[in-house]
Design a protein around this motif. Structure first.
Motif, PDB file in Angstrom:
ATOM      1  N   TRP A 126      37.289  28.955  35.495  1.00 55.90           N
ATOM      2  CA  TRP A 126      38.050  28.669  34.287  1.00 55.90           C
ATOM      3  C   TRP A 126      39.079  29.742  33.942  1.00 55.90           C
ATOM      4  CZ3 TRP A 126      36.626  32.663  31.120  1.00 55.90           C
ATOM      5  CH2 TRP A 126      35.341  33.189  31.297  1.00 55.90           C
ATOM      6  N   MET A 127      38.985  30.925  34.565  1.00 54.37           N
ATOM      7  CA  MET A 127      39.978  31.971  34.303  1.00 54.37           C
ATOM      8  C   MET A 127      41.329  31.615  34.887  1.00 54.37           C
ATOM      9  SD  MET A 127      40.230  34.919  32.799  1.00 54.37           S
ATOM     10  CE  MET A 127      41.522  36.166  32.677  1.00 54.37           C
ATOM     11  N   GLY A 128      41.328  30.901  36.007  1.00 55.67           N
ATOM     12  CA  GLY A 128      42.579  30.605  36.684  1.00 55.67           C
ATOM     13  C   GLY A 128      43.024  31.773  37.543  1.00 55.67           C
ATOM     14  N   GLN A 129      44.132  31.607  38.242  1.00 56.49           N
ATOM     15  CA  GLN A 129      44.636  32.665  39.112  1.00 56.49           C
ATOM     16  C   GLN A 129      45.400  33.707  38.294  1.00 56.49           C
ATOM     17  OE1 GLN A 129      46.251  31.794  43.038  1.00 56.49           O
ATOM     18  NE2 GLN A 129      45.908  29.610  42.681  1.00 56.49           N
ATOM     19  N   VAL A 130      45.115  34.964  38.561  1.00 50.28           N
ATOM     20  CA  VAL A 130      45.847  36.068  37.954  1.00 50.28           C
ATOM     21  C   VAL A 130      46.585  36.847  39.028  1.00 50.28           C
ATOM     22  CG1 VAL A 130      45.664  38.190  36.576  1.00 50.28           C
ATOM     23  CG2 VAL A 130      44.220  36.220  36.025  1.00 50.28           C
ATOM     24  N   ARG A 131      45.862  37.396  39.958  1.00 50.49           N
ATOM     25  CA  ARG A 131      46.449  38.132  41.080  1.00 50.49           C
ATOM     26  C   ARG A 131      45.548  37.954  42.284  1.00 50.49           C
ATOM     27  NH1 ARG A 131      51.509  40.647  42.017  1.00 50.49           N
ATOM     28  NH2 ARG A 131      51.247  42.011  43.820  1.00 50.49           N
ATOM     29  N   PRO A 132      45.797  36.980  43.147  1.00 47.05           N
ATOM     30  CA  PRO A 132      44.942  36.773  44.316  1.00 47.05           C
ATOM     31  C   PRO A 132      44.894  38.015  45.195  1.00 47.05           C
ATOM     32  CG  PRO A 132      46.400  34.896  43.975  1.00 47.05           C
ATOM     33  CD  PRO A 132      46.879  35.980  43.048  1.00 47.05           C
ATOM     34  N   VAL A 133      43.717  38.267  45.763  1.00 54.25           N
ATOM     35  CA  VAL A 133      43.493  39.452  46.597  1.00 54.25           C
ATOM     36  C   VAL A 133      43.031  38.997  47.977  1.00 54.25           C
ATOM     37  CG1 VAL A 133      42.221  41.612  46.813  1.00 54.25           C
ATOM     38  CG2 VAL A 133      42.821  40.750  44.539  1.00 54.25           C
ATOM     39  N   PRO A 134      43.614  39.519  49.044  1.00 51.15           N
ATOM     40  CA  PRO A 134      43.136  39.158  50.385  1.00 51.15           C
ATOM     41  C   PRO A 134      41.664  39.514  50.563  1.00 51.15           C
ATOM     42  CG  PRO A 134      45.257  40.292  50.515  1.00 51.15           C
ATOM     43  CD  PRO A 134      44.788  40.419  49.092  1.00 51.15           C
ATOM     44  N   ALA A 135      40.930  38.655  51.250  1.00 54.36           N
ATOM     45  CA  ALA A 135      39.500  38.896  51.467  1.00 54.36           C
ATOM     46  C   ALA A 135      39.273  40.217  52.197  1.00 54.36           C
ATOM     47  CB  ALA A 135      38.895  37.739  52.259  1.00 54.36           C
TER      48      ALA A 135
END
Length: 262
Positions: A126-135
């Protein structure tokens, strides 16, 4: 044989999901990682304060403001966007706080002995995307944190046992951060509870406690402490029904900026 040993793998499944550009939730006993197109967009663990605690505990965001964002935008999975668009917090502040919460929770989710790993495709947070981080960055940071704790004080029982303060020796000093932690340590509060009360990432609290243990200022249990009962974070009722490359240098700068101010 190569001159350099291969880097340890924290979670083979996480790396496979990243390669497959999967979207969904990677679930372990200690929490959940949420992925979109193979990148980690959120992490949560009962052992770590969530982004809500980090934002509200220090007064940066009123609790009512956070709750309104969840109520109004949670079902759309846009809580982060709502907070920024409504002017409650700047985009940069949210990224720093969310990054801290993500790496903090991921450390516990990917802990050794975390039970079986399961994946539920298509599940979002529910937060949604903020700053995707590579695994790969999540794995690398998790390993760095493990190694740092081990180097400071190689007795992990202090991480889950109630924190028992000891009287300092004459002339022995502590930092303001450590002083605030010791002021709340009463022999009953675990590091996880102290982190929530202080509104700090759990890993930074563990690091302070291990440093205090190394200095003889908190007791180290002789036997491994039993894991405390975990209480899932409070979420809206509707949650029960939800079954471009990031700039790594910027992520590192955001992390360093956060750690410098905690």
């Amino acid at each position: 044989m190569s001159a350099h040993a291969a880097a340890p793998v924290v979670s083979p499944m996480l790396l496979r999901l990243a390669e497959d550009r999967a979207t969904g939730a990677l679930i372990r006993d200690h929490g959940t990682l949420y992925l979109v197109d193979g990148r980690v967009v959120h992490a949560e663990s009962p052992a770590a304060p969530g982004v809500d605690v980090l934002l509200t505990a220090g007064g940066r965001l009123p609790r009512a403001g956070w709750q309104e964002a969840v109520d109004r935008a949670g079902a759309r999975r846009e809580v982060g966007r709502f907070l920024v668009d409504s002017g409650r917090i700047s985009g940069g502040e949210l990224e720093i706080c969310h990054l801290a919460a993500l790496f903090d929770a991921a450390y516990f989710v990917l802990a050794p002995g975390g039970g079986p790993t399961r994946f539920r495709g298509g599940v979002g947070h529910w937060m949604g995307q903020v700053r995707p981080v590579p695994a790969a960055d999540v794995q690398r940071e998790t390993l760095r944190r493990r190694e740092l704790l081990e180097a400071v004080w190689p007795y992990p029982a202090v991480d889950s046992a109630p924190v028992v303060p000891r009287t300092p020796s004459p002339g022995q000093t502590v930092t303001p951060r450590q002083r605030a932690l010791l002021a709340r340590a009463d022999g009953r509060h675990t590091p996880a509870r102290l982190a929530r009360e202080l509104g700090r990432p759990a890993f930074h609290t563990l690091l302070d406690i291990r440093r205090l243990a190394a200095a003889g200022l908190v007791a180290t249990p002789y036997e491994p402490a039993a894991a405390p009962a975990q209480v899932p974070p409070t979420v809206p009722a509707w949650v029960a029904d939800i079954a471009a490359d990031p700039d790594t240098a910027l992520l590192r700068r955001l992390r360093d900026a956060l750690e410098a101010h905690l």
